[in-house]
Motif scaffolding. Structure first.
Motif, PDB file in Angstrom:
ATOM      1  N   VAL A   1      16.159  66.677  43.142  1.00  0.00           N
ATOM      2  CA  VAL A   1      15.405  67.645  42.354  1.00  0.00           C
ATOM      3  C   VAL A   1      14.169  66.945  41.810  1.00  0.00           C
ATOM      4  O   VAL A   1      14.264  65.865  41.235  1.00  0.00           O
ATOM      5  CB  VAL A   1      16.270  68.166  41.186  1.00  0.00           C
ATOM      6  CG1 VAL A   1      15.495  69.144  40.340  1.00  0.00           C
ATOM      7  CG2 VAL A   1      17.543  68.805  41.724  1.00  0.00           C
TER       8      VAL A   1
ATOM      9  N   ASP B   1      15.110  69.391  48.603  1.00  0.00           N
ATOM     10  CA  ASP B   1      16.256  69.828  47.832  1.00  0.00           C
ATOM     11  C   ASP B   1      15.811  70.936  46.883  1.00  0.00           C
ATOM     12  O   ASP B   1      15.767  72.080  47.265  1.00  0.00           O
ATOM     13  CB  ASP B   1      16.877  68.648  47.088  1.00  0.00           C
ATOM     14  CG  ASP B   1      18.297  68.917  46.635  1.00  0.00           C
ATOM     15  OD1 ASP B   1      18.727  70.075  46.673  1.00  0.00           O
ATOM     16  OD2 ASP B   1      18.979  67.971  46.234  1.00  0.00           O
ATOM     17  N   SER B   2      15.444  70.607  45.697  1.00  0.00           N
ATOM     18  CA  SER B   2      15.052  71.621  44.712  1.00  0.00           C
ATOM     19  C   SER B   2      13.764  71.200  44.021  1.00  0.00           C
ATOM     20  O   SER B   2      13.754  70.904  42.837  1.00  0.00           O
ATOM     21  CB  SER B   2      16.157  71.810  43.678  1.00  0.00           C
ATOM     22  OG  SER B   2      17.311  72.290  44.286  1.00  0.00           O
TER      23      SER B   2
ATOM     24  N   GLU C   1      13.549  75.937  50.467  1.00  0.00           N
ATOM     25  CA  GLU C   1      12.951  76.605  49.306  1.00  0.00           C
ATOM     26  C   GLU C   1      12.283  75.618  48.356  1.00  0.00           C
ATOM     27  O   GLU C   1      12.812  74.540  48.090  1.00  0.00           O
ATOM     28  CB  GLU C   1      14.017  77.390  48.543  1.00  0.00           C
ATOM     29  CG  GLU C   1      14.543  78.573  49.318  1.00  0.00           C
ATOM     30  CD  GLU C   1      15.544  79.392  48.528  1.00  0.00           C
ATOM     31  OE1 GLU C   1      16.051  78.919  47.486  1.00  0.00           O
ATOM     32  OE2 GLU C   1      15.823  80.518  48.970  1.00  0.00           O
TER      33      GLU C   1
ATOM     34  N   THR D   1      10.199  75.924  44.535  1.00  0.00           N
ATOM     35  CA  THR D   1       9.801  76.795  43.438  1.00  0.00           C
ATOM     36  C   THR D   1       8.374  76.443  43.032  1.00  0.00           C
ATOM     37  O   THR D   1       8.037  75.265  42.879  1.00  0.00           O
ATOM     38  CB  THR D   1      10.736  76.630  42.227  1.00  0.00           C
ATOM     39  OG1 THR D   1      12.079  76.920  42.656  1.00  0.00           O
ATOM     40  CG2 THR D   1      10.360  77.572  41.104  1.00  0.00           C
TER      41      THR D   1
END
Length: 181
Positions: free
Chosen positions: A53, A72-73, A158, A160
């Motif tokens: 992350v 990952d994030s 993905e 953000t």
């Protein structure tokens, strides 16, 4: 580091604010919560998105975010369409594509692309692209992970984006000749 809280403590034997020590320590730019924080400069920076992350605040300049199949994030706090770019070459290389001529960028409306990806639709053979869900600020990168003609295995990744960010097709780049490891 101390964390102070009183919500949830409701007992006639407990008065005042309760202070409790939480084991939050910093090691370089990574906390024990495994959230890496990366800050760019006022110039142009390159960030590789992989393993874990990460919150990335890239700063000013034309920044490049290298997408890998280990995303990952990641949160790109200040992605700026038309200035910053997302480099897709490592995703495509991992799928077996040798050059930009062997793969095609596709675009379209978010619901249509999401449906095509979910069903491994044949129209996405040797394709890549991205779509942004404005309501969640989630940018979905997608790649046909099977580079053989006639076979489709869509993989989605993905990222953000910060509030109000936009992404255009031109913000995705593919540059096999300048492969960055």
């Amino acid at each position: 580091f101390f964390f102070q809280a009183e919500d949830g403590i409701r007992d006639d034997l407990v008065t005042g604010v309760q202070t409790c020590a939480l084991p939050i320590s910093m090691n370089g730019s990574t906390s024990t919560f495994d959230v890496a924080v990366h800050a760019g400069t006022e110039g142009s920076d390159v960030f590789k998105l992989e393993d874990g992350v990460a919150n990335v605040e890239s700063g000013a300049g034309s920044d490049i975010f290298i997408a890998t199949n280990q995303i990952d994030s990641s949160v790109l706090i200040d992605f700026e369409s038309g200035v910053d770019s997302i480099e897709m070459s490592q995703l495509l290389d991992a799928a077996g594509y040798a050059d930009a001529d062997s793969v095609t960028q596709v675009s379209g409306s978010t619901p249509d692309l999401a449906d095509l990806i979910a069903s491994n639709d044949g129209s996405l053979d040797s394709a890549f692209g991205a779509y942004l869900d404005d309501s969640s600020n989630i940018l979905t990168l997608f790649v046909d992970a099977d580079s053989s003609a006639g076979s489709v295995d869509m993989q989605a990744y993905e990222i953000t984006l910060g509030d109000g960010a936009t992404v255009e097709d031109e913000d995705l780049s593919v540059n096999f000749s300048a492969f960055i490891a």
